[in-house]
Design a protein around this motif. Structure first.
Motif, mmCIF file in Angstrom:
data_model
loop_
_atom_site.group_PDB
_atom_site.id
_atom_site.type_symbol
_atom_site.label_atom_id
_atom_site.label_comp_id
_atom_site.label_asym_id
_atom_site.label_seq_id
_atom_site.Cartn_x
_atom_site.Cartn_y
_atom_site.Cartn_z
ATOM 1 N N VAL A 10 1.641 1.162 -2.375
ATOM 2 C CA VAL A 10 1.977 0.484 -1.200
ATOM 3 C C VAL A 10 0.682 0.391 -0.476
ATOM 4 O O VAL A 10 -0.011 1.611 -0.085
ATOM 5 N N VAL A 91 9.861 -3.701 -0.013
ATOM 6 C CA VAL A 91 8.869 -3.473 -0.981
ATOM 7 C C VAL A 91 9.426 -3.031 -2.290
ATOM 8 O O VAL A 91 8.912 -3.214 -3.353
ATOM 9 N N GLU A 92 10.881 -2.565 -2.287
ATOM 10 C CA GLU A 92 11.604 -2.581 -3.707
ATOM 11 C C GLU A 92 11.659 -3.887 -4.376
ATOM 12 O O GLU A 92 11.298 -3.863 -5.521
ATOM 13 N N THR A 95 7.955 -4.667 -5.728
ATOM 14 C CA THR A 95 7.594 -3.930 -6.987
ATOM 15 C C THR A 95 8.418 -4.231 -8.006
ATOM 16 O O THR A 95 7.782 -4.165 -9.017
ATOM 17 N N PRO A 101 2.822 -4.394 -2.838
ATOM 18 C CA PRO A 101 3.283 -4.910 -1.246
ATOM 19 C C PRO A 101 2.464 -4.332 -0.451
ATOM 20 O O PRO A 101 1.716 -3.213 -0.653
ATOM 21 N N ILE A 103 1.561 -3.911 3.548
ATOM 22 C CA ILE A 103 2.049 -3.871 5.046
ATOM 23 C C ILE A 103 1.149 -4.167 5.755
ATOM 24 O O ILE A 103 0.169 -3.396 5.980
ATOM 25 N N TYR A 126 6.676 7.036 -2.148
ATOM 26 C CA TYR A 126 5.437 5.887 -2.228
ATOM 27 C C TYR A 126 4.288 6.284 -2.351
ATOM 28 O O TYR A 126 3.710 7.310 -1.366
ATOM 29 N N CYS A 128 0.546 5.586 -1.136
ATOM 30 C CA CYS A 128 0.093 4.716 0.055
ATOM 31 C C CYS A 128 -1.435 4.983 0.258
ATOM 32 O O CYS A 128 -2.059 5.803 -0.199
#
Length: 286
Positions: A10, A91-92, A95, A101, A103, A126, A128
């Motif tokens: 993410v 996000v789910e 992916t 994703p 943000i 996740y 990040c």
């Protein structure tokens, strides 16, 4: 899409208001298979597109956007819990499509809730990477003032009038947006024939000044929060300094090549490294 230690990746794009987060997200999304998740707590509401700076469909370059204009009730209290639930679902979904994703937004209290809340356990689920677009405040402030003037020319007064309601609560819902509370006193007397036009114009002028002051205060508060997330909570933000780009823009100079060299290219390298699993997405803060 590649994963590291079974974690889905993410990307976060953060920064104070007006620093170019949306522009960068579109640039990144045009180079990597991505979808964008809005992280502005006011942009989740339908309406007030000018003062909330919602990106028009025509400028999205076909990149799917999530959490923009999804709440129709202007008084609905969209909490950090609501935000987090929507983000995780998005996000789910993203992916599962094999996309990254992103943000993107400046509501840092909501982002902190998402990333740090122990029940959500986001960081353990996740992988990040955090991009932080930074602009020196002494350069950002006049740019923000200019942006308010541009909003005025674009018709934000007419737009905001549609949401005016005598005695409305400006502490929740879409009416929290900077511009709505400031115009309240003006709208109260706008159609009152017993109030002279000079006084009405003074109220409008004062509303615009307070809008600029409050936008500056918002940017400063957001920056302080970002420093806390980075320095105290150890988020490991990748700082991208866009100050020179904004200096050029304020002077009316050509700035697109500066944007490419100083903002997009470093960001692209960080994202590529992150996706290649070469690192956790962390680079040295210059």
């Amino acid at each position: 899409m590649a994963v590291c230690n079974n974690k889905k990746k993410v990307l976060f794009i953060m920064g104070s208001t007006g620093t170019g987060k949306t522009k960068l997200s579109i640039h990144v999304g045009s180079h990597f298979p991505s979808e964008i998740i809005n992280a502005d707590k006011i942009q989740v509401y339908k309406g007030l597109g000018i003062i909330t700076n919602k990106i028009p469909e025509s400028e999205r370059r076909g990149i799917p956007h999530h959490l923009i204009g999804i709440i129709e009730d202007p008084e609905f209290d969209f909490t950090p819990e609501h935000f987090s639930n929507h983000v995780i679902a998005a996000v789910e979904h993203i992916t599962q499509q094999g996309n990254l994703p992103m943000i993107v937004g400046g509501s840092n209290t909501y982002l902190e809730f998402l990333v740090e809340h122990p029940t959500l356990d986001f960081r353990s689920k996740y992988d990040c990477c955090f991009l932080w677009l930074d602009v020196s405040l002494d350069v950002l402030f006049p740019y923000l003032d200019k942006r308010v003037d541009q909003m005025l020319e674009a018709g934000f007064v007419d737009e905001t009038r549609e949401f005016y309601q005598p005695g409305a609560d400006y502490s929740a819902g879409i009416r929290r947006a900077i511009g709505a509370p400031e115009l309240d006193e003006y709208f109260k007397v706008e159609n009152d024939v017993n109030v002279d036009n000079d006084h009405k114009q003074e109220l409008l002028k004062d509303a615009i000044k307070r809008m600029k002051d409050n936008t500056r205060a918002l940017a400063q508060g957001q920056l302080s929060k970002i420093h806390r997330l980075n320095n105290e909570l150890g988020w490991g933000l990748n700082r991208i300094d866009a100050t020179k780009v904004f200096e050029a823009a304020l002077k009316g100079s050509a700035y697109q090549s500066l944007w490419e060299d100083m903002v997009f290219e470093p960001s692209k390298k960080i994202v590529q490294s992150f996706l290649n699993n070469a690192s956790e997405g962390k680079t040295t803060d210059e």
